[in-house]
Write a protein that holds these residues in place. Structure first.
Motif, PDB file in Angstrom:
ATOM      1  N   GLU A  33      32.312  42.555  48.481  1.00  0.00           N
ATOM      2  CA  GLU A  33      32.272  43.813  47.728  1.00  0.00           C
ATOM      3  C   GLU A  33      30.858  44.404  47.681  1.00  0.00           C
ATOM      4  OE1 GLU A  33      35.105  45.310  46.363  1.00  0.00           O
ATOM      5  OE2 GLU A  33      36.218  43.690  47.297  1.00  0.00           O
ATOM      6  N   ARG A  76      32.795  38.262  38.646  1.00  0.00           N
ATOM      7  CA  ARG A  76      31.945  39.416  38.932  1.00  0.00           C
ATOM      8  C   ARG A  76      30.871  39.539  37.859  1.00  0.00           C
ATOM      9  NH1 ARG A  76      35.998  43.909  41.570  1.00  0.00           N
ATOM     10  NH2 ARG A  76      36.930  42.429  43.028  1.00  0.00           N
ATOM     11  N   MET A  84      42.804  37.141  39.658  1.00  0.00           N
ATOM     12  CA  MET A  84      43.265  38.203  40.538  1.00  0.00           C
ATOM     13  C   MET A  84      44.376  37.664  41.436  1.00  0.00           C
ATOM     14  SD  MET A  84      41.309  41.208  42.390  1.00  0.00           S
ATOM     15  CE  MET A  84      40.017  40.386  43.243  1.00  0.00           C
ATOM     16  N   GLU A 126      42.872  51.804  36.414  1.00  0.00           N
ATOM     17  CA  GLU A 126      43.171  51.070  37.646  1.00  0.00           C
ATOM     18  C   GLU A 126      43.675  49.658  37.339  1.00  0.00           C
ATOM     19  OE1 GLU A 126      39.996  50.806  40.588  1.00  0.00           O
ATOM     20  OE2 GLU A 126      40.925  48.988  41.375  1.00  0.00           O
ATOM     21  N   LEU A 170      45.562  42.673  42.357  1.00  0.00           N
ATOM     22  CA  LEU A 170      46.046  43.059  41.029  1.00  0.00           C
ATOM     23  C   LEU A 170      45.229  42.268  40.003  1.00  0.00           C
ATOM     24  CD1 LEU A 170      48.611  44.117  39.106  1.00  0.00           C
ATOM     25  CD2 LEU A 170      49.126  41.696  39.199  1.00  0.00           C
TER      26      LEU A 170
HETATM   27  P1  ATP Z   1      36.978  48.849  38.476  1.00  0.00           P
HETATM   28  O1  ATP Z   1      36.660  50.130  39.165  1.00  0.00           O
HETATM   29  O2  ATP Z   1      37.951  48.967  37.323  1.00  0.00           O
HETATM   30  O3  ATP Z   1      35.767  48.034  38.150  1.00  0.00           O
HETATM   31  P2  ATP Z   1      37.275  47.661  41.055  1.00  0.00           P
HETATM   32  O4  ATP Z   1      37.453  48.875  41.884  1.00  0.00           O
HETATM   33  O5  ATP Z   1      35.966  47.011  40.998  1.00  0.00           O
HETATM   34  O6  ATP Z   1      37.783  47.979  39.553  1.00  0.00           O
HETATM   35  P3  ATP Z   1      38.744  45.926  42.830  1.00  0.00           P
HETATM   36  O7  ATP Z   1      37.521  45.389  43.440  1.00  0.00           O
HETATM   37  O8  ATP Z   1      39.609  46.827  43.619  1.00  0.00           O
HETATM   38  O9  ATP Z   1      38.405  46.605  41.434  1.00  0.00           O
HETATM   39  O10 ATP Z   1      39.612  44.702  42.272  1.00  0.00           O
HETATM   40  C1  ATP Z   1      41.033  44.714  42.233  1.00  0.00           C
HETATM   41  C2  ATP Z   1      41.556  44.677  40.799  1.00  0.00           C
HETATM   42  O11 ATP Z   1      40.938  43.653  40.022  1.00  0.00           O
HETATM   43  C3  ATP Z   1      41.277  45.944  40.010  1.00  0.00           C
HETATM   44  O12 ATP Z   1      42.233  46.929  40.278  1.00  0.00           O
HETATM   45  C4  ATP Z   1      41.352  45.466  38.580  1.00  0.00           C
HETATM   46  O13 ATP Z   1      42.711  45.385  38.152  1.00  0.00           O
HETATM   47  C5  ATP Z   1      40.818  44.054  38.674  1.00  0.00           C
HETATM   48  N1  ATP Z   1      39.399  43.944  38.259  1.00  0.00           N
HETATM   49  C6  ATP Z   1      38.312  44.320  38.946  1.00  0.00           C
HETATM   50  N2  ATP Z   1      37.177  44.017  38.306  1.00  0.00           N
HETATM   51  C7  ATP Z   1      37.557  43.400  37.143  1.00  0.00           C
HETATM   52  C8  ATP Z   1      36.846  42.814  36.064  1.00  0.00           C
HETATM   53  N3  ATP Z   1      35.534  42.777  36.034  1.00  0.00           N
HETATM   54  N4  ATP Z   1      37.563  42.259  35.051  1.00  0.00           N
HETATM   55  C9  ATP Z   1      38.912  42.264  35.102  1.00  0.00           C
HETATM   56  N5  ATP Z   1      39.642  42.785  36.101  1.00  0.00           N
HETATM   57  C10 ATP Z   1      38.980  43.352  37.112  1.00  0.00           C
END
Ligand code: ATP
Ligand code: MN
Length: 458
Positions: free
Chosen positions: A168, A226, A241, A381, A428
């Motif tokens: 990422e 993260r 996730m 999201e 998810l």
């Molecule tokens: P956001 O913009 O909300 O930070 P993201 O674009 O970083 O999300 P992705 O990298 O696409 O998220 O991760 C997939 C999914 O994991 C997201 O749609 C969200 O449901 C979940 N997610 C992401 N970051 C977190 C976090 N720090 N804590 C909890 N759930 C998370």
């Protein structure tokens, strides 16, 4: 005598039978000649009322001193209850005290506590009705995830927690080094153990692609980390996730699977956890059950990013953040679209390539990628996914443009060199789903041991 769960006793109601239950005292109330004890064992929102008559041997010495939180094993006869609001009660023959909970210090009272307060006693909060219900819903939803994918013949794979590929991008990674190296070497030399920088996984996707490229349809479901220094109600530093990855599948196929998955999970939770959801409906989010029912039968609206930007422009609404083509949708934009414009779950696809990671498949227009975000009311999201770039040359070029270290990801490129296939998947956020299902406003309430900046109590 064999112990039985209160949940099963309340369902079975074996009036006249001798039964044994074990649990924790919720309340005690004394009357003349006997006491009422309400016992909970975590199996159900409802507790079991126990009648302890003063003729019991330990009545004066122990039972009359029992207070909220102490643990007991009770044996007695189940009988119909004359009281309102419950069908059966237990007339005790024997109440064994297992562990005291000094009322002068036990932090949980009979009254309702705020979730903020409960977070300070992470080790005791599952004793409350709300957090116990969260734990049960979490367990059921986890199993429903497996049922959904097993029924569709996906293979469950375990992707690594320690990774050497940060998919990422920088900034959100927790580095992993040995204690010894932390003490002696400067951080940048911390290649001690693996011979290269390593970190806690931010996503299992790249490794899931390896298995999808051999087994077809796979999923990984586990902890993800993260270092998000954002103290929001939607982010944790450690969260779970769920990431399916499918070979011979395009974006439309991933979109369809995401919709089916969400509907399945919500429906199966409504079926198995009704009592818990009723509790949330009453005390956490009014109207939750109706909301979930609607969600399970909703038509998911599908629009492109470009259409989303057009909707925002024509709304005439003023937002805190700008919304021009090429800029990321902020959560105020997402929530406006979901909650006000479409009033339905929304799947936004085809984002500008510049906003998304290198592995997303470039569309024929050369400027957007086959990405999808699933947005739902109250949360924003919940799912992010894409069709992956399966063309070697295009992927290589995207990696070069993005300044990605090609050498360390040669294995990833190789998947496109040897028998490449169109494939797609998504992530998810399990706690975001839990928030949707429980109505909990803060993500820290839907995981047993939340980790966030400055917060990791036990
Ligand atoms: P956001 O913009 O909300 O930070 P993201 O674009 O970083 O999300 P992705 O990298 O696409 O998220 O991760 C997939 C999914 O994991 C997201 O749609 C969200 O449901 C979940 N997610 C992401 N970051 C977190 C976090 N720090 N804590 C909890 N759930 C998370
Ligand atoms: Mn994020």
């Amino acid at each position: 005598m064999e112990r039985e769960l209160i949940k099963n006793l309340l369902a079975r109601q074996p009036v006249g039978e001798q039964v044994t239950v074990a649990g924790w005292v919720k309340t005690r109330r004394d009357a003349s000649g006997f006491s009422f004890l309400e016992i909970g064992d975590g199996s159900s929102v409802r507790g079991l009322q126990v009648i302890a008559e003063s003729t019991l041997a330990n009545y004066q010495d122990e039972i009359k001193k029992m207070s909220t939180g102490c643990s007991v094993i009770v044996n007695g006869e189940l009988r119909e209850s004359p009281a309102k609001g419950q069908s059966v009660e237990l007339l005790a023959n024997r109440i064994e005290l297992v562990g005291w909970a000094d009322p002068a210090h036990y932090p949980l009272q009979k009254k309702r506590h705020s979730f903020e307060f409960l977070r300070e006693i992470t080790h005791l909060r599952p004793r409350t009705n709300a957090l116990a219900a969260v734990a049960r819903v979490r367990s059921h939803l986890s199993m429903a995830v497996h049922r959904f994918f097993q029924e569709r013949q996906f293979t469950f794979i375990h992707t690594p927690i320690i990774t050497t590929s940060d998919c990422e991008g920088a900034g959100e990674l927790f580095q992993v080094i040995t204690e010894q190296s932390a003490q002696t070497a400067p951080r940048e030399q911390a290649r001690d153990f693996f011979g290269r920088p390593a970190g806690l996984t931010v996503s299992g996707q790249l490794q899931a692609e390896v298995y999808a490229s051999a087994l077809g349809s796979v999923y990984t479901f586990g902890p993800t980390f993260r270092a998000e220094n954002s103290n929001t109600s939607r982010h944790l530093a450690e969260f779970w996730m769920l990431e399916p990855e499918m070979a011979f599948c395009d974006l439309a196929c991933a979109v369809e699977l995401a919709r089916e998955l969400l509907v399945f999970l919500i429906e199966s939770n409504l079926e198995t956890c009704g009592e818990d959801l009723e509790l949330f409906d009453r005390f956490v989010e009014k109207g939750l059950l109706a909301k979930l029912g609607k969600l399970a039968s909703a038509d998911f609206v599908r629009i492109t990013y470009t259409e989303a930007i057009e909707e925002l422009a024509k709304s005439g609404r003023s937002f805190e953040f700008p919304h021009e083509w090429g800029m990321d949708l902020q959560s105020e934009h997402e929530r406006f679209l979901v909650e006000e414009v479409f009033q339905a779950p929304l799947i936004v696809t085809d984002y500008p390539a510049t906003l998304k990671p290198f592995y997303m498949r470039l569309n024929d227009d050369g400027v957007t990628v086959a990405a999808m975000d699933v947005l739902i009311g109250g949360i924003g999201e919940i799912i992010g996914g894409s069709q992956r770039e399966e063309r070697y040359e295009v992927l290589l070029q995207r990696m070069e443009q993005g300044g990605i270290d090609i050498e360390s990801l040669q294995w990833y490129l190789d998947l496109r060199r040897y028998g490449t296939v169109p494939h797609a998947g998504f992530g998810l956020g399990f706690e975001r789903l839990m928030q949707c299902v429980t109505g909990m406003a803060n993500i820290r309430e839907v995981i047993g041991f939340p980790r966030a900046p400055g917060f990791a109590p036990c």
